[in-house]
Design a protein around this motif. Structure first.
Motif, PDB file in Angstrom:
ATOM      1  N   VAL A  23       0.818  -1.209   0.000  1.00  0.00           N
ATOM      2  CA  VAL A  23       0.000   0.000   0.000  1.00  0.00           C
ATOM      3  C   VAL A  23       0.857   1.267   0.000  1.00  0.00           C
ATOM      4  O   VAL A  23       0.495   2.266  -0.626  1.00  0.00           O
ATOM      5  CB  VAL A  23      -0.978   0.006   1.195  1.00  0.00           C
ATOM      6  N   LEU A  24       1.982   1.261   0.678  1.00  0.00           N
ATOM      7  CA  LEU A  24       2.800   2.469   0.748  1.00  0.00           C
ATOM      8  C   LEU A  24       3.341   2.863  -0.623  1.00  0.00           C
ATOM      9  O   LEU A  24       3.349   4.051  -0.983  1.00  0.00           O
ATOM     10  CB  LEU A  24       3.948   2.271   1.738  1.00  0.00           C
ATOM     11  N   SER A  25       3.787   1.884  -1.392  1.00  0.00           N
ATOM     12  CA  SER A  25       4.286   2.179  -2.738  1.00  0.00           C
ATOM     13  C   SER A  25       3.175   2.703  -3.628  1.00  0.00           C
ATOM     14  O   SER A  25       3.365   3.656  -4.397  1.00  0.00           O
ATOM     15  CB  SER A  25       4.908   0.929  -3.361  1.00  0.00           C
ATOM     16  N   GLU A  26       2.007   2.077  -3.548  1.00  0.00           N
ATOM     17  CA  GLU A  26       0.879   2.503  -4.378  1.00  0.00           C
ATOM     18  C   GLU A  26       0.361   3.867  -3.958  1.00  0.00           C
ATOM     19  O   GLU A  26      -0.048   4.673  -4.792  1.00  0.00           O
ATOM     20  CB  GLU A  26      -0.241   1.461  -4.318  1.00  0.00           C
ATOM     21  N   MET A  27       0.357   4.133  -2.654  1.00  0.00           N
ATOM     22  CA  MET A  27      -0.131   5.423  -2.171  1.00  0.00           C
ATOM     23  C   MET A  27       0.721   6.572  -2.690  1.00  0.00           C
ATOM     24  O   MET A  27       0.237   7.685  -2.918  1.00  0.00           O
ATOM     25  CB  MET A  27      -0.158   5.439  -0.639  1.00  0.00           C
ATOM     26  N   ALA A  28       2.010   6.317  -2.894  1.00  0.00           N
ATOM     27  CA  ALA A  28       2.905   7.357  -3.392  1.00  0.00           C
ATOM     28  C   ALA A  28       2.535   7.798  -4.806  1.00  0.00           C
ATOM     29  O   ALA A  28       2.880   8.904  -5.227  1.00  0.00           O
ATOM     30  CB  ALA A  28       4.346   6.850  -3.367  1.00  0.00           C
ATOM     31  N   LYS A  29       1.800   6.947  -5.531  1.00  0.00           N
ATOM     32  CA  LYS A  29       1.430   7.252  -6.914  1.00  0.00           C
ATOM     33  C   LYS A  29       0.061   7.921  -7.022  1.00  0.00           C
ATOM     34  O   LYS A  29      -0.337   8.338  -8.113  1.00  0.00           O
ATOM     35  CB  LYS A  29       1.415   5.964  -7.747  1.00  0.00           C
ATOM     36  N   ASP A  30      -0.667   7.975  -5.902  1.00  0.00           N
ATOM     37  CA  ASP A  30      -2.043   8.478  -5.939  1.00  0.00           C
ATOM     38  C   ASP A  30      -2.117   9.885  -5.361  1.00  0.00           C
ATOM     39  O   ASP A  30      -1.620  10.139  -4.247  1.00  0.00           O
ATOM     40  CB  ASP A  30      -2.955   7.529  -5.153  1.00  0.00           C
ATOM     41  N   SER A  31      -2.747  10.779  -6.100  1.00  0.00           N
ATOM     42  CA  SER A  31      -2.779  12.187  -5.700  1.00  0.00           C
ATOM     43  C   SER A  31      -3.539  12.424  -4.401  1.00  0.00           C
ATOM     44  O   SER A  31      -3.246  13.382  -3.672  1.00  0.00           O
ATOM     45  CB  SER A  31      -3.398  13.034  -6.817  1.00  0.00           C
ATOM     46  N   VAL A  32      -4.509  11.573  -4.102  1.00  0.00           N
ATOM     47  CA  VAL A  32      -5.303  11.738  -2.882  1.00  0.00           C
ATOM     48  C   VAL A  32      -4.684  10.997  -1.705  1.00  0.00           C
ATOM     49  O   VAL A  32      -4.547  11.545  -0.605  1.00  0.00           O
ATOM     50  CB  VAL A  32      -6.750  11.260  -3.097  1.00  0.00           C
ATOM     51  N   LEU A  33      -4.257   9.762  -1.923  1.00  0.00           N
ATOM     52  CA  LEU A  33      -3.752   8.938  -0.826  1.00  0.00           C
ATOM     53  C   LEU A  33      -2.332   9.302  -0.401  1.00  0.00           C
ATOM     54  O   LEU A  33      -1.920   8.983   0.714  1.00  0.00           O
ATOM     55  CB  LEU A  33      -3.800   7.455  -1.216  1.00  0.00           C
ATOM     56  N   THR A  34      -1.592   9.956  -1.282  1.00  0.00           N
ATOM     57  CA  THR A  34      -0.193  10.212  -0.954  1.00  0.00           C
ATOM     58  C   THR A  34      -0.021  11.057   0.316  1.00  0.00           C
ATOM     59  O   THR A  34       0.956  10.898   1.048  1.00  0.00           O
ATOM     60  CB  THR A  34       0.515  10.915  -2.138  1.00  0.00           C
ATOM     61  N   LYS A  35      -0.990  11.916   0.605  1.00  0.00           N
ATOM     62  CA  LYS A  35      -0.872  12.744   1.804  1.00  0.00           C
ATOM     63  C   LYS A  35      -1.027  11.940   3.091  1.00  0.00           C
ATOM     64  O   LYS A  35      -0.675  12.400   4.175  1.00  0.00           O
ATOM     65  CB  LYS A  35      -1.897  13.872   1.777  1.00  0.00           C
ATOM     66  N   TYR A  36      -1.564  10.696   2.976  1.00  0.00           N
ATOM     67  CA  TYR A  36      -1.706   9.837   4.150  1.00  0.00           C
ATOM     68  C   TYR A  36      -0.552   8.851   4.281  1.00  0.00           C
ATOM     69  O   TYR A  36      -0.514   8.058   5.225  1.00  0.00           O
ATOM     70  CB  TYR A  36      -3.009   9.037   4.065  1.00  0.00           C
ATOM     71  N   ARG A  37       0.394   8.911   3.346  1.00  0.00           N
ATOM     72  CA  ARG A  37       1.443   7.880   3.297  1.00  0.00           C
ATOM     73  C   ARG A  37       2.289   7.857   4.559  1.00  0.00           C
ATOM     74  O   ARG A  37       2.751   6.786   4.980  1.00  0.00           O
ATOM     75  CB  ARG A  37       2.312   8.114   2.070  1.00  0.00           C
ATOM     76  N   ARG A  38       2.523   8.998   5.178  1.00  0.00           N
ATOM     77  CA  ARG A  38       3.330   9.051   6.399  1.00  0.00           C
ATOM     78  C   ARG A  38       2.472   9.247   7.644  1.00  0.00           C
ATOM     79  O   ARG A  38       3.011   9.532   8.726  1.00  0.00           O
ATOM     80  CB  ARG A  38       4.344  10.195   6.285  1.00  0.00           C
ATOM     81  N   ASP A  39       1.180   9.070   7.482  1.00  0.00           N
ATOM     82  CA  ASP A  39       0.271   9.179   8.621  1.00  0.00           C
ATOM     83  C   ASP A  39       0.605   8.050   9.612  1.00  0.00           C
ATOM     84  O   ASP A  39       0.725   6.888   9.222  1.00  0.00           O
ATOM     85  CB  ASP A  39      -1.176   9.048   8.129  1.00  0.00           C
ATOM     86  N   PRO A  40       0.783   8.364  10.904  1.00  0.00           N
ATOM     87  CA  PRO A  40       1.118   7.320  11.884  1.00  0.00           C
ATOM     88  C   PRO A  40       0.133   6.160  11.892  1.00  0.00           C
ATOM     89  O   PRO A  40       0.526   5.012  12.136  1.00  0.00           O
ATOM     90  CB  PRO A  40       1.084   8.084  13.222  1.00  0.00           C
ATOM     91  N   ARG A  41      -1.117   6.445  11.607  1.00  0.00           N
ATOM     92  CA  ARG A  41      -2.118   5.361  11.579  1.00  0.00           C
ATOM     93  C   ARG A  41      -1.866   4.410  10.416  1.00  0.00           C
ATOM     94  O   ARG A  41      -2.034   3.182  10.546  1.00  0.00           O
ATOM     95  CB  ARG A  41      -3.526   5.958  11.489  1.00  0.00           C
ATOM     96  N   VAL A  42      -1.466   4.960   9.290  1.00  0.00           N
ATOM     97  CA  VAL A  42      -1.167   4.119   8.132  1.00  0.00           C
ATOM     98  C   VAL A  42       0.095   3.302   8.380  1.00  0.00           C
ATOM     99  O   VAL A  42       0.142   2.093   8.099  1.00  0.00           O
ATOM    100  CB  VAL A  42      -1.010   4.981   6.861  1.00  0.00           C
ATOM    101  N   LEU A  43       1.126   3.946   8.908  1.00  0.00           N
ATOM    102  CA  LEU A  43       2.378   3.231   9.202  1.00  0.00           C
ATOM    103  C   LEU A  43       2.143   2.111  10.215  1.00  0.00           C
ATOM    104  O   LEU A  43       2.714   1.015  10.100  1.00  0.00           O
ATOM    105  CB  LEU A  43       3.424   4.209   9.728  1.00  0.00           C
ATOM    106  N   LEU A  44       1.263   2.369  11.189  1.00  0.00           N
ATOM    107  CA  LEU A  44       0.954   1.353  12.191  1.00  0.00           C
ATOM    108  C   LEU A  44       0.226   0.171  11.570  1.00  0.00           C
ATOM    109  O   LEU A  44       0.552  -0.988  11.843  1.00  0.00           O
ATOM    110  CB  LEU A  44       0.117   1.962  13.315  1.00  0.00           C
ATOM    111  N   LEU A  45      -0.763   0.445  10.720  1.00  0.00           N
ATOM    112  CA  LEU A  45      -1.524  -0.671  10.133  1.00  0.00           C
ATOM    113  C   LEU A  45      -0.649  -1.492   9.194  1.00  0.00           C
ATOM    114  O   LEU A  45      -0.817  -2.715   9.079  1.00  0.00           O
ATOM    115  CB  LEU A  45      -2.786  -0.154   9.436  1.00  0.00           C
ATOM    116  N   VAL A  46       0.320  -0.827   8.537  1.00  0.00           N
ATOM    117  CA  VAL A  46       1.233  -1.567   7.671  1.00  0.00           C
ATOM    118  C   VAL A  46       2.131  -2.478   8.504  1.00  0.00           C
ATOM    119  O   VAL A  46       2.368  -3.639   8.153  1.00  0.00           O
ATOM    120  CB  VAL A  46       2.082  -0.601   6.822  1.00  0.00           C
TER     121      VAL A  46
END
Length: 302
Positions: free
Chosen positions: A251-274
């Motif tokens: 998900v982290l690699s794919e999020m980097a390519k998406d204009s909407v999701l990229t802003k959540y890529r370093r969100d602590p909640r996202v990093l935790l779920l990964v």
């Protein structure tokens, strides 16, 4: 929140299993005999005995009563008898197109997918502006994995009834199986805008069409996360991202390519779920490895 299903209007929850066709006349006759026996067995139940006392006379009852009795019988899990009353209603001059749709649904509940498709096709031929009939025909085509045809007919349903979240969600899922992720995402976002709970509802109009491969399920969950992000439902987005990650999607690699999701890529909640998803996958792999090296039952004491 990350589910895949096809919604067939007015269909009770039922697991659709495509049976293997009988290849010989004797096999076909045996199938009919077994079906008759199953019906007779159902008629021995207390439930049927109570219903049978109040069945209307097909020769004298009003058309509306005959159709309603078919609905009741289908709801009570007597689809063969429901078919009888739908046909009685047709013989008495009932609304043919509406009754054909109900017969199609009953055939689906009896796992007769090919027959269901024939009845839905007749229904749309009689009334080409019936969005429900087009949706139901598309749903059967989807179950038969004829995704291009399903997309075509779902689009007809959406064109006729553009405010239906169910129709848009169905079209989005059919696009997904065609690997048209852009169109799929567009329709899913429209469905969520019309009804934010459309993918969570487990009511009488939902039916699971088929089981996704693990790769497809991971991708679908990620696409759902994108759709939720675009509607502002962050909680649902995180849930879907977690499911995608648990299934092995990067998900982290794919999020980097998406204009909407990229802003959540370093969100602590996202990093935790990964991290959690990685731990879950590692745990599953360890368990599977341990099970694989266990000796067969009865050998541990040797």
């Amino acid at each position: 929140m990350c589910t895949l299903g096809v919604r067939l209007t007015s269909l009770l929850p039922v697991l659709l299993i495509v049976g293997v066709a009988f290849s010989t006349l004797s096999g076909h006759a045996q199938g009919l005999s077994e079906l008759k026996s199953a019906r007779e067995l159902a008629h021995e139940s207390d439930d049927w005995k109570a219903i049978a006392l109040h069945l209307p006379d097909p020769a004298t009852a009003p058309v509306q009563v005959l159709e309603l009795q078919g609905d009741v019988l289908r709801a009570r899990r007597f689809p063969e008898d429901a078919l009888d009353y739908y046909n009685y209603a047709i013989q008495r001059g009932g609304d043919l197109e509406r009754l054909l749709k109900k017969i199609g649904v009953a055939q689906l509940e009896m796992h007769n997918i090919v027959l269901a498709r024939l009845y839905f096709a007749k229904a749309v031929k009689l009334r080409k502006n019936d969005a429900e009939a087009w949706n139901n025909l598309a749903a059967v085509e989807y179950l038969q994995r004829q995704y291009a045809s399903a997309v075509h007919d779902y689009r007809r349903a959406v064109k006729l009834q553009g405010r239906s979240a169910v129709f848009h969600s169905n079209l989005g899922i059919a696009y997904f199986d065609e690997k048209d992720y852009e169109s799929s995402g567009r329709e899913i976002r429209t469905a969520l805008r019309l009804n934010p709970k459309v993918f969570e509802d487990s009511n009488s109009s939902g039916v699971s069409a088929h089981v996704l491969t693990s790769d497809d399920r991971a991708r679908f969950c990620y696409e759902m996360a994108k759709a939720y992000a675009r509607t502002g439902d962050v909680e649902a987005m995180l849930h879907s991202l977690g499911l995608a990650s648990e299934a092995g999607f990067d998900v982290l690699s794919e999020m980097a390519k998406d204009s909407v999701l990229t802003k959540y890529r370093r969100d602590p909640r996202v990093l935790l779920l990964v991290r959690n998803a990685k731990a879950i996958r590692t745990s599953r792999s360890t368990i599977a490895s341990d099970v694989g090296i266990l000796p067969p039952l009865g050998e541990s004491g040797r």
